[in-house]
Design a protein around this motif. Structure first.
Motif, PDB file in Angstrom:
ATOM      1  N   HIS A  86       0.838  -1.207   0.000  1.00  0.00           N
ATOM      2  CA  HIS A  86       0.000   0.000   0.000  1.00  0.00           C
ATOM      3  C   HIS A  86       0.864   1.244   0.000  1.00  0.00           C
ATOM      4  CE1 HIS A  86      -4.250  -1.494   0.830  1.00  0.00           C
ATOM      5  NE2 HIS A  86      -3.533  -2.589   0.712  1.00  0.00           N
ATOM      6  N   ALA A 139       2.150   1.758  -3.493  1.00  0.00           N
ATOM      7  CA  ALA A 139       1.084   2.240  -4.373  1.00  0.00           C
ATOM      8  C   ALA A 139       0.747   3.699  -4.103  1.00  0.00           C
ATOM      9  CB  ALA A 139      -0.160   1.372  -4.208  1.00  0.00           C
ATOM     10  N   VAL A 192      -4.212  -3.223  -4.084  1.00  0.00           N
ATOM     11  CA  VAL A 192      -3.442  -2.177  -4.775  1.00  0.00           C
ATOM     12  C   VAL A 192      -2.563  -2.756  -5.885  1.00  0.00           C
ATOM     13  CG1 VAL A 192      -3.420  -0.635  -2.774  1.00  0.00           C
ATOM     14  CG2 VAL A 192      -1.590  -2.340  -3.055  1.00  0.00           C
TER      15      VAL A 192
END
Length: 314
Positions: free
Chosen positions: A137, A140, A247
Motif C-alpha cells: 500500500h 502504491a 493495490v
C-alpha cells in the motif's frame, strides 16, 4: 490509551547462536529515532565488506512480530545493508501519537522514517505477511519512493472471506474481548503462552526438532512485545481488512513474491492470482514451508532476493 507496557519488551531475550552466523553481531547496530513524536527503535545490518554500491533494504515485519523475525534472512544477505524498524506499537517502539494504527498510517510512518534516515528511491522495500500489506500500500500510495518491492508470504486474499473466514472472525472476537476486559486479565489473555504456542505450532511446518524449538522460543520471547491492547486491536483490524491485491494494479514497479508451498494463511493458489494482477511480478515458491519462510527457509528466500536484485539493479 493505556500506558506503554515495557515488561515484555524483547531486550533480555537471546536467540541460540547456532541459528545465526558469527558475523551477524559485527554487522549489527541498534538505534532510536523520533518519528512524528514517537520513539522508534530500529536495527541496521551493514555489509560484511563495505561496498559503495551495496543495496539498502528496508524491512517491514509482520503482525505481533518485531525486527527479530527477519534476522535469519538478514544474516543470509551479508553483502547488503538491511534496516529493520520495530513498527510503532510493537517490539521496542512506541505507538503512534493521536492516530489509529491503520495500514495508511503505517504507510505514513514508512514515508517519514525514510525521510528521517535519508533513504532515497533506490531503497528496496521488503514486507512480510502483514508487512506485505503495509509495504504494498505504501508503494502504491507513494509511487517512486522505493524500487523494487519484495513481499514474503504476501497476504493476497481477504482474511474475512473464504475458508479462513470463520477462524479470522474468531480471532477478531479474541482481540476485541481482550481489549474490553480489565487491563490485567486482558493482557493475560493476549499473552497467554498456550495461545501463543498454538499459533506457533500451527504455522511451523519443519520436521527439524531443534528448529521447531527455536521457532517456538522466538514466538514466546517476542510475540507478546506490543505496546498496549488498544494499538494491538487496531493493528489486528488493519491486518485482516486489507490485502496486497487491493493495490496490485497500481504497483508499477518490479515485485518479487516469495511464497510457501504449504502456507495456510497466504495460500499458493492466491499467490498465482495475485501475480496475475501485478504489472511486473515474479513468484518464487519455496517447497515444504508455510507462513514462516523467514524462520524455516531463510537461505532460499535470500537467494531469491539476491537474484531478483541482480535483475533489477539500482
Amino acid at each position: 490509551m493505556e500506558n506503554v507496557d515495557t515488561a515484555h519488551t524483547p531486550e533480555g531475550a537471546q536467540a541460540p547462536v547456532e541459528f545465526f552466523s558469527k558475523s551477524l553481531p559485527g554487522r549489527t547496530s541498534a538505534s532510536t529515532i523520533d518519528v512524528d513524536g514517537s520513539n522508534v527503535a530500529y536495527w541496521t545490518y551493514e555489509p560484511v565488506e563495505a561496498k559503495e554500491n551495496a543495496r539498502t533494504i528496508l524491512v517491514i515485519h509482520g503482525f505481533r512480530g518485531d525486527h527479530h523475525g527477519l534476522l535469519r534472512v538478514a544474516d543470509q544477505l551479508p553483502d547488503m545493508r538491511l534496516i529493520m524498524p520495530d513498527l510503532p506499537a510493537f517490539g521496542s517502539s512506541e505507538p503512534v501519537v493521536g492516530d489509529e494504527h491503520s495500514v495508511a498510517r503505517y504507510g505514513m510512518f514508512i514515508k517519514h522514517f525514510m525521510e528521517a534516515l535519508g533513504l532515497g528511491p533506490d531503497t528496496v522495500l521488503l514486507g512480510h505477511s502483514f508487512g506485505s500489506i503495509v509495504a504494498s500500500h505504501f508503494a502504491a500510495d507513494y509511487p517512486g519512493a522505493v524500487n523494487p518491492l519484495i513481499l514474503v508470504n504476501p497476504i493476497a486474499s481477504p482474511a474475512l472471506e473464504g475458508p479462513k473466514g470463520l477462524m479470522t472472525k474468531l480471532a477478531v472476537f479474541y482481540y476485541w474481548a481482550a481489549a474490553r476486559l480489565p487491563k490485567a486479565p486482558g493482557l493475560a489473555l493476549l499473552r497467554n503462552r498456550v495461545v501463543v504456542r498454538v499459533m506457533s505450532v500451527t504455522m511451523a511446518k519443519t520436521k527439524d526438532k531443534q528448529l521447531r524449538r527455536f521457532i517456538h522460543g522466538q514466538h514466546d520471547a517476542y510475540f507478546s512485545a506490543f505496546a498496549n491492547r488498544e494499538s494491538l486491536l487496531e493493528s489486528f483490524k488493519a491486518s485482516v481488512s486489507g490485502t496486497v491485491g487491493d493495490v496490485a494494479e497500481r504497483l508499477n514497479l518490479p515485485v518479487l513474491l516469495i511464497a510457501g508451498e504449504k502456507d495456510e494463511i497466504a495460500t499458493l493458489p492466491d499467490q498465482y492470482k495475485l501475480m496475475a494482477l501485478l504489472p511486473d511480478a515474479r513468484l518464487e515458491v519455496i517447497p515444504g514451508v508455510g507462513h514462516l519462510i523467514h524462520y524455516e527457509t531463510p537461505a532460499p528466500a535470500a537467494a531469491a532476493i539476491r537474484d531478483f536484485l541482480k535483475d533489477n539493479p539500482a
